[in-house]
Scaffold this motif. Structure first.
Motif, PDB file in Angstrom:
ATOM      1  N   ALA A 182      -7.237 -19.817  43.863  1.00  0.00           N
ATOM      2  CA  ALA A 182      -8.113 -20.978  43.646  1.00  0.00           C
ATOM      3  C   ALA A 182      -7.265 -22.225  43.439  1.00  0.00           C
ATOM      4  O   ALA A 182      -6.293 -22.208  42.688  1.00  0.00           O
ATOM      5  N   LYS A 183      -7.638 -23.303  44.098  1.00  0.00           N
ATOM      6  CA  LYS A 183      -6.936 -24.570  43.901  1.00  0.00           C
ATOM      7  C   LYS A 183      -7.196 -25.050  42.479  1.00  0.00           C
ATOM      8  O   LYS A 183      -8.315 -25.035  41.994  1.00  0.00           O
ATOM      9  N   THR A 184      -6.144 -25.450  41.820  1.00  0.00           N
ATOM     10  CA  THR A 184      -6.216 -25.937  40.444  1.00  0.00           C
ATOM     11  C   THR A 184      -5.539 -27.291  40.402  1.00  0.00           C
ATOM     12  O   THR A 184      -4.507 -27.479  41.027  1.00  0.00           O
ATOM     13  N   ASP A 185      -6.136 -28.243  39.686  1.00  0.00           N
ATOM     14  CA  ASP A 185      -5.467 -29.528  39.599  1.00  0.00           C
ATOM     15  C   ASP A 185      -5.459 -30.057  38.183  1.00  0.00           C
ATOM     16  O   ASP A 185      -6.237 -29.637  37.337  1.00  0.00           O
ATOM     17  N   PHE A 186      -4.531 -30.960  37.941  1.00  0.00           N
ATOM     18  CA  PHE A 186      -4.420 -31.630  36.663  1.00  0.00           C
ATOM     19  C   PHE A 186      -3.872 -33.033  36.908  1.00  0.00           C
ATOM     20  O   PHE A 186      -3.279 -33.311  37.940  1.00  0.00           O
ATOM     21  N   ILE A 187      -4.105 -33.915  35.937  1.00  0.00           N
ATOM     22  CA  ILE A 187      -3.653 -35.300  36.020  1.00  0.00           C
ATOM     23  C   ILE A 187      -2.498 -35.507  35.041  1.00  0.00           C
ATOM     24  O   ILE A 187      -2.575 -35.088  33.885  1.00  0.00           O
ATOM     25  N   VAL A 188      -1.434 -36.134  35.504  1.00  0.00           N
ATOM     26  CA  VAL A 188      -0.340 -36.566  34.630  1.00  0.00           C
ATOM     27  C   VAL A 188      -0.535 -38.068  34.444  1.00  0.00           C
ATOM     28  O   VAL A 188      -0.386 -38.838  35.394  1.00  0.00           O
ATOM     29  N   ASP A 189      -0.925 -38.459  33.237  1.00  0.00           N
ATOM     30  CA  ASP A 189      -1.219 -39.856  32.929  1.00  0.00           C
ATOM     31  C   ASP A 189       0.090 -40.612  32.698  1.00  0.00           C
ATOM     32  O   ASP A 189       0.793 -40.383  31.713  1.00  0.00           O
ATOM     33  N   THR A 190       0.414 -41.504  33.626  1.00  0.00           N
ATOM     34  CA  THR A 190       1.641 -42.301  33.518  1.00  0.00           C
ATOM     35  C   THR A 190       1.340 -43.791  33.343  1.00  0.00           C
ATOM     36  O   THR A 190       2.245 -44.611  33.447  1.00  0.00           O
ATOM     37  N   VAL A 191       0.079 -44.121  33.065  1.00  0.00           N
ATOM     38  CA  VAL A 191      -0.341 -45.519  32.989  1.00  0.00           C
ATOM     39  C   VAL A 191       0.500 -46.326  32.004  1.00  0.00           C
ATOM     40  O   VAL A 191       0.920 -47.439  32.304  1.00  0.00           O
ATOM     41  N   ASN A 192       0.769 -45.782  30.834  1.00  0.00           N
ATOM     42  CA  ASN A 192       1.517 -46.511  29.809  1.00  0.00           C
ATOM     43  C   ASN A 192       2.968 -46.053  29.701  1.00  0.00           C
ATOM     44  O   ASN A 192       3.647 -46.390  28.731  1.00  0.00           O
ATOM     45  N   ALA A 193       3.449 -45.306  30.677  1.00  0.00           N
ATOM     46  CA  ALA A 193       4.800 -44.741  30.607  1.00  0.00           C
ATOM     47  C   ALA A 193       5.884 -45.696  31.083  1.00  0.00           C
ATOM     48  O   ALA A 193       7.057 -45.460  30.840  1.00  0.00           O
TER      49      ALA A 193
END
Length: 80
Positions: free
Chosen positions: A7-18
């Motif tokens: 099954a395709k699995t996804d996640f977000i890496v939040d780099t907005v404030n990095a």
């Protein structure tokens, strides 16, 4: 964390404030995974598909430093 084999699995890496930097994602486990990464408004969306059951370790680094909690352990189980 748990996902289903194939099954395709996804996640977000939040780099907005990095700030400016380089993102590196590596997934190690009992088999290779199909993986792609696309830029989204929140940072980067990583999508992967485990190809064998077992434990996978998702390593996420920003500017060569692990983010908090990395590497993450993800268990993939067979289809039910």
């Amino acid at each position: 964390m748990l996902n289903v084999l194939g099954a395709k699995t996804d996640f977000i890496v939040d780099t907005v404030n990095a700030g400016a930097g380089t993102l590196a994602v590596n997934i190690d486990g009992p088999s290779k995974v199909s993986m792609d990464c696309t830029e989204v408004e929140e940072g980067y969306k990583v999508r992967y598909t485990p190809l064998a059951p077992g434990d996978y370790y998702v390593s996420i680094k920003y500017n060569n430093n692990h983010i908090v909690g990395s590497p993450f352990k993800v268990h993939s189980k067979g289809m039910v």
